[in-house]
Design an enzyme around this catalytic site. Sequence first.
Site, PDB file in Angstrom:
ATOM      1  N   CYS A   1     -81.143   3.136 -15.627  1.00 53.40           N
ATOM      2  CA  CYS A   1     -81.443   2.167 -14.274  1.00 53.40           C
ATOM      3  C   CYS A   1     -82.008   2.911 -13.323  1.00 53.40           C
ATOM      4  O   CYS A   1     -82.908   2.411 -12.674  1.00 53.40           O
ATOM      5  CB  CYS A   1     -79.832   1.485 -14.050  1.00 53.40           C
ATOM      6  SG  CYS A   1     -79.050   0.518 -15.358  1.00 53.40           S
TER       7      CYS A   1
ATOM      8  N   CYS B   1     -82.483  26.691 -15.142  1.00 52.93           N
ATOM      9  CA  CYS B   1     -82.009  27.506 -14.544  1.00 52.93           C
ATOM     10  C   CYS B   1     -82.676  29.118 -14.780  1.00 52.93           C
ATOM     11  O   CYS B   1     -82.668  29.840 -13.857  1.00 52.93           O
ATOM     12  CB  CYS B   1     -80.421  27.563 -14.667  1.00 52.93           C
ATOM     13  SG  CYS B   1     -79.752  26.195 -14.085  1.00 52.93           S
TER      14      CYS B   1
ATOM     15  N   CYS C   1     -78.583  -1.113 -20.869  1.00 53.02           N
ATOM     16  CA  CYS C   1     -77.309  -1.953 -20.492  1.00 53.02           C
ATOM     17  C   CYS C   1     -77.699  -3.311 -20.131  1.00 53.02           C
ATOM     18  O   CYS C   1     -76.853  -4.196 -19.284  1.00 53.02           O
ATOM     19  CB  CYS C   1     -76.556  -1.028 -19.365  1.00 53.02           C
ATOM     20  SG  CYS C   1     -77.431  -1.174 -17.853  1.00 53.02           S
TER      21      CYS C   1
ATOM     22  N   ARG D   1     -72.165  32.494 -13.194  1.00 55.96           N
ATOM     23  CA  ARG D   1     -71.616  31.187 -13.165  1.00 55.96           C
ATOM     24  C   ARG D   1     -70.904  30.498 -13.867  1.00 55.96           C
ATOM     25  O   ARG D   1     -70.348  29.548 -13.559  1.00 55.96           O
ATOM     26  CB  ARG D   1     -73.023  30.573 -12.619  1.00 55.96           C
ATOM     27  CG  ARG D   1     -73.969  30.244 -14.164  1.00 55.96           C
ATOM     28  CD  ARG D   1     -75.048  29.611 -13.664  1.00 55.96           C
ATOM     29  NE  ARG D   1     -76.102  29.210 -14.878  1.00 55.96           N
ATOM     30  CZ  ARG D   1     -76.625  30.070 -15.313  1.00 55.96           C
ATOM     31  NH1 ARG D   1     -76.684  31.371 -15.544  1.00 55.96           N
ATOM     32  NH2 ARG D   1     -77.301  29.491 -16.697  1.00 55.96           N
TER      33      ARG D   1
ATOM     34  N   CYS E   1     -83.052  -3.069 -18.040  1.00 53.44           N
ATOM     35  CA  CYS E   1     -82.835  -1.761 -18.538  1.00 53.44           C
ATOM     36  C   CYS E   1     -82.757  -1.837 -19.998  1.00 53.44           C
ATOM     37  O   CYS E   1     -82.113  -2.671 -20.715  1.00 53.44           O
ATOM     38  CB  CYS E   1     -81.296  -1.422 -17.957  1.00 53.44           C
ATOM     39  SG  CYS E   1     -80.757   0.160 -18.825  1.00 53.44           S
TER      40      CYS E   1
ATOM     41  N   CYS F   1     -97.879  37.896 -15.060  1.00 49.10           N
ATOM     42  CA  CYS F   1     -96.697  37.174 -14.495  1.00 49.10           C
ATOM     43  C   CYS F   1     -95.363  37.450 -15.375  1.00 49.10           C
ATOM     44  O   CYS F   1     -95.609  38.603 -16.010  1.00 49.10           O
ATOM     45  CB  CYS F   1     -97.149  35.795 -14.371  1.00 49.10           C
ATOM     46  SG  CYS F   1     -97.223  35.274 -16.014  1.00 49.10           S
TER      47      CYS F   1
END
Lengths: 111, 500
Positions: free
Chosen positions: B248, B262, B331, B139, B328, B453
């Site tokens: 926010c 990933c 900001c 990728r 926030c 596993c």
Amino acid sequence: MVESSTGGYPIPITVEFTGGLELLFGNERKHKVVLPAQLEDGSPPNISYLLGYLVDNLMQDQRKDMFIMEDSVRPGVLVLINDADWELEGEDAYELQAGDTIVFVSTLHGG
Amino acid sequence: MPRGTFGFSRASFSVFARVNVMGSLEETCVSLRAQISATEEQLAGLKRDLALAEAQTERENQETRGRWPLLPEEYKRYGRQMIVSQVGLQGQLKLRSAKVLLVGAGGLGCPAAQYLAGAGVGTIGLIDGDTVEVSNLHRQVLHRTANVGKYKVDSAIESLRDLNPHPKYVAHRTHLTPEESPAIFKDYDIILDCTDNPATRYLISDTAVLCGKPLVSASALRTEGQLMVLNNPPRAPSDKTGGPCYRCVFPKPPPADSVVSCADGGIIGPVVGTMGVLQALEAIKVITAPEVVEGTARPRDPPSLHIFSAYSSPLVRTIRLRSRRANCAVCSAEATVSLDTIKSGSTDYVFFCGSASLPSLLSPEERISAREYNQKYSVPSGSPPSHTVIDVRDEAQFGICSLKNSINIPISSVLASNYAKPAHGQEANQIPPWVPPELANNTDSTSPIYVVCRLGNDSQIVVKKMKELGLDQHGKRFIGDISGGLRSWKEQVDPEWPEY
């Protein structure tokens, strides 16, 4: 549609899960849900009620805190009411209307 | 940093060699201080020389350009995008003078950088401390097989130069740190968040807001991606007309154990590629946007979240986001995060986002190492002692490789079972459907059960569940896991075991 004894028609809505949340709901993204027109106390169902309803009726995974924390969605989950952030619509007090689409999005972090 | 850093490290090495001979600590300090100031002086000199040389090059370029603002080759190279009205010559000139920083040179950063370089962005900075791994190549399209082991930023810039030699490429071979982020960001016009973890995402957003830079943020996992343009327009904190920031939208970070990478969750190349390409597109849109003249109402795109879902229709869904949050932490007028709190470390991103705790659920007696398991059950001839191996990875992973005679019961089906734990003192007589018939129908057997596993975490959860169900017959039947999972199996038993 049959009018229920508590008055009003049941409210059919669509609920969708994405960003991995669908894995908690039988790996199904889209669910049709029918809510009662009125709750036992006579109030109409809102998002807050829907959250509890989903946990009790639709969620298959036992790890409830992957979806709900402190009576709201867990941090990192956005709630969208008809494609708008729920904060634009009154958050959990929003009263559900027939035909609404409510989407729960878990944020992704991979890249 | 240029290759010259090797010169510095050799110099300091020789200092230490000399120091040992001199012996005195005080002399060491004096000598080191002298070395530092000499080196700093040398560095300042180099910087002056570089600035002069750069100015000279720019002058010469302008002379050769003559009456046309672009080089002849640039008209040809960028012509196909310049004749699109949204770009035009003005847009191309804006792209050439733009400085874009990409944080992360992986699945998002590679395609994003590729298109920005192709489009002729003048300065492209890349920051990443990782090196290229084979598992990245499907990728991370700028990296070549031959570059495995190289710094990702160097590998990426090598490819980008081949594509377009005109831009200036800046390599930051380090992970972004709070101490350095403000100094790095201030040299750029727009930031692309191409990273893979919440702590860095908050750091990038906070720094971008406080440095006044628009931020294009994207992420991807499995078959889905998300994209937002944040802090756009990049107004000062407390100015409500600025675009919302990451905080926010997500004032609180997600619980650490809900964050999937990933590496663990998987990713389809074109999914993350799509998101990176869209980041480049949004950056080009921000850079080439016509100036907003005060007083004229040019409607801006409202803040949005774009969700890409490869197996849904429509593929992309766009959601209207809130505007800046009145309280926030970064900001708003009530901001508590500043460049100083970031640099000093008092805004602690690692603490804020937490880290997934993987407590050892089982005692050592309930676990067996891969080596021990192999010694016990791999008999050269005849059949091994009776036992059951349950592999709790999902079906796709089980399909890639599995232990001989193991049964696949994905952990998702174990966790999805609504079977309630029996009340205290009550016999467990209800067996949930995921328990395989050979175990459910043979509850008197005492042949051991091993759970395995990928890494040895999920297996512990399933062992616990099985014991809660009473399948261990109050300790008469062994139920445990193979510690370290199939990764340990490869390390300790079978080096040819596929690593995916």
